[in-house]
Design an enzyme around this catalytic site. Structure first.
Site, PDB file in Angstrom:
ATOM      1  N   TRP A 112       0.834  -1.210   0.000  1.00  0.00           N
ATOM      2  CA  TRP A 112       0.000   0.000   0.000  1.00  0.00           C
ATOM      3  C   TRP A 112       0.867   1.258   0.000  1.00  0.00           C
ATOM      4  O   TRP A 112       0.516   2.271  -0.600  1.00  0.00           O
ATOM      5  CB  TRP A 112      -0.920  -0.007   1.215  1.00  0.00           C
ATOM      6  CG  TRP A 112      -1.725   1.255   1.375  1.00  0.00           C
ATOM      7  CD1 TRP A 112      -2.922   1.558   0.785  1.00  0.00           C
ATOM      8  CD2 TRP A 112      -1.398   2.394   2.183  1.00  0.00           C
ATOM      9  NE1 TRP A 112      -3.354   2.802   1.175  1.00  0.00           N
ATOM     10  CE2 TRP A 112      -2.442   3.338   2.034  1.00  0.00           C
ATOM     11  CE3 TRP A 112      -0.326   2.713   3.023  1.00  0.00           C
ATOM     12  CZ2 TRP A 112      -2.432   4.567   2.689  1.00  0.00           C
ATOM     13  CZ3 TRP A 112      -0.322   3.943   3.674  1.00  0.00           C
ATOM     14  CH2 TRP A 112      -1.362   4.849   3.501  1.00  0.00           C
ATOM     15  N   HIS A 113       2.019   1.175   0.666  1.00  0.00           N
ATOM     16  CA  HIS A 113       2.876   2.354   0.783  1.00  0.00           C
ATOM     17  C   HIS A 113       3.551   2.725  -0.530  1.00  0.00           C
ATOM     18  O   HIS A 113       3.978   3.881  -0.683  1.00  0.00           O
ATOM     19  CB  HIS A 113       3.932   2.136   1.868  1.00  0.00           C
ATOM     20  CG  HIS A 113       3.396   2.288   3.266  1.00  0.00           C
ATOM     21  ND1 HIS A 113       2.854   1.236   3.973  1.00  0.00           N
ATOM     22  CD2 HIS A 113       3.311   3.360   4.077  1.00  0.00           C
ATOM     23  CE1 HIS A 113       2.463   1.665   5.159  1.00  0.00           C
ATOM     24  NE2 HIS A 113       2.725   2.949   5.243  1.00  0.00           N
ATOM     25  N   GLY A 114       3.684   1.807  -1.438  1.00  0.00           N
ATOM     26  CA  GLY A 114       4.313   2.173  -2.697  1.00  0.00           C
ATOM     27  C   GLY A 114       4.599   0.979  -3.582  1.00  0.00           C
ATOM     28  O   GLY A 114       4.658  -0.160  -3.124  1.00  0.00           O
TER      29      GLY A 114
END
Length: 483
Positions: free
Chosen positions: A322-324
């Site tokens: 989700w963060h990248g």
């Protein structure tokens, strides 16, 4: 638009604030909501107006699907929910992960599919998760009927729009619908300015100071000695905390000016004594989303042990991705997933550990795994980790050379002990002070609970705000804008 900018502090926020309460004082309630929505969308499109159609179409489609659960009988609720979730994931996947999947596809199969080079729209991860939660809750019958104006305000409300907290509909929508929140509350205004000032100080004075050493260590230096590597990793550990918690404080403070209470997102996470405790304190609203909408639907802890471990690990993989769109985030998520599984096994075996030792292990695990989170490539991560474990050599300050010169016989050098990250003798002082701040002092949310309106807090707020504004010589984005 950045919270830590002159435009926001001296133009946008005052104009939006006074305009909103002028309209509410004239009992123009709908107009006041329109004012907030338009202001929030202006805030969002400040960087690039091309982002505006994306968030508007996302809001319209999600609101239509959410309302259809109670109004349509031609299509099953499960089909509607599936459509809504697929739409949101597809939107997020296209803008955030398309090039990542193409790169890996090319690497695995030897193809040469051209990259799309899509610009990542701001806040897409945050407003997508927020609206998925809304759809699931609507499917479960846990939402009430609200009009589109309230829903648009729920999604676009400027304090939490760009980098959270990831708010829940039942926390926010009743507040926007309440007439009690249409009148200026001077305690909320004072408290909002107090919390906002703390957050601005965290970002501008503390986080941006650590950012210089972290950036030089990860991105510029070719080699790192032992102290340089530890200074690099700890600088990023504290930069990330003061940057993101500072943003959250500013969001909570700005929202309070409008009588809106956002949920707590941080609760002294570096005081955690185990990895589960850390995730109950760090980015609380993301942890809550992953628990409620991924972990529990997978069966949570109401399944066999091995399945439970799989569920835990899977949730943290999703959280990492989700963060990248990077394998570094996947590795970071896998490390935390593995740690949470080990912690669950440890609990089930009934084992105990000394509190101080537990904190030491937990903090160092978090600090080391942040290296993967920050590094752009594996090479950068290995450079920092190698230095942390002595592979880059040991360099001590020159002032110790006369007394400890015998250490040169053991390969220890003397010189600029943090010069490769452009540090100085104040670097360890800043790191020590950061430890004191996060481990000894009350956090901003604890101060919020004990807040009183008096001369002392007014002077403290004025000092933090003035000092921070005078430090706005270089405006820098918040780290979580990248996610």
């Amino acid at each position: 638009m950045l919270f830590n900018s002159y435009e926001f502090i001296f133009l946008f926020l005052p104009i939006l604030f006074f305009g909103y309460f002028f309209l509410t004082s004239k009992r123009l309630i709908i107009a006041s909501k329109v004012w907030l929505v338009l202001g929030s969308l202006f805030f969002y499109s400040w960087w690039n107006v091309a982002y505006l159609p994306i968030i508007l179409s996302s809001m319209l489609i999600n609101f239509a699907v959410g309302n259809s659960f109670s109004s349509t009988k031609k299509v099953s609720k499960k089909t509607l929910l599936s459509f809504g979730i697929v739409f949101n994931i597809a939107l997020l996947g296209y803008f955030k992960y398309a090039d990542f999947f193409i790169e890996n596809f090319n690497g695995i199969f030897g193809f040469n599919v051209p990259l799309l080079h899509i610009a990542l729209p701001l806040a897409i991860s945050f407003f997508t998760f927020q609206q998925i939660a809304y759809l699931v809750d609507s499917y479960r019958g846990e939402t009430q009927e609200y009009d589109f104006l309230n829903y648009a305000l729920f999604v676009s409300f400027f304090p939490q729009l760009i980098a959270g907290p990831i708010v829940h509909h039942k926390e926010m929508m009743p507040q926007f619908a309440s007439h009690w929140n249409k009148v200026k509350n001077y305690r909320n205004i004072a408290l909002g300015l107090f919390i906002f000032s703390i957050g601005l100080f965290k970002k501008v004075v503390i986080a941006d100071t650590f950012a210089v050493w972290a950036t030089n260590g990860f991105d510029t230096a070719s080699t790192l000695s032992l102290f340089e590597a530890w200074a690099t990793s700890l600088s990023y550990t504290f930069q990330l905390y003061f940057d993101f918690s500072g943003y959250t404080d500013m969001a909570i403070g700005a929202a309070l000016l409008f009588n809106i209470k956002l949920p707590i997102n941080f609760n002294s996470p570096y005081k955690a004594t185990n990895i589960q405790d850390f995730w109950r304190r760090w980015h609380i609203t993301l942890s809550r989303f992953l628990r409620d909408y991924i972990y529990i639907p997978l069966g949570g802890n109401k399944v066999a042990a091995l399945r439970n471990y799989f569920n835990l690990f899977s949730v943290f993989l999703v959280g990492g991705l989700w963060h990248g769109a990077s394998w570094m985030f996947v590795i970071w998520g896998a490390l935390h997933g593995g740690a949470i599984v080990l912690h669950r096994i440890w609990q089930q075996l009934g084992l105990k550990m000394n509190t101080l030792l537990a904190w030491f292990i937990t903090f160092n695990f978090i600090n080391i795994t942040w290296v993967f989170f920050r590094a752009k490539e594996m090479e950068d991560a290995l450079k920092v980790l190698g230095g942390m474990f002595g592979m880059g050599g040991v360099v001590l300050p020159n002032v110790l050379a006369s007394k400890l010169s015998f250490l040169q016989n053991y390969g220890i050098e003397f010189g600029g002990f943090v010069e490769n990250i452009q540090g100085d003798y104040f670097t360890p002082v800043w790191i020590f002070a950061a430890f004191i701040l996060v481990l000894v002092f009350k956090n901003s949310m604890q101060k919020r609970e004990s807040f009183t309106m008096n001369k002392k807090t007014a002077l403290f707020t004025a000092f933090l705000l003035s000092f921070s504004v005078l430090s706005l010589t270089k405006v820098s984005e918040f780290l979580y804008f990248n996610f």
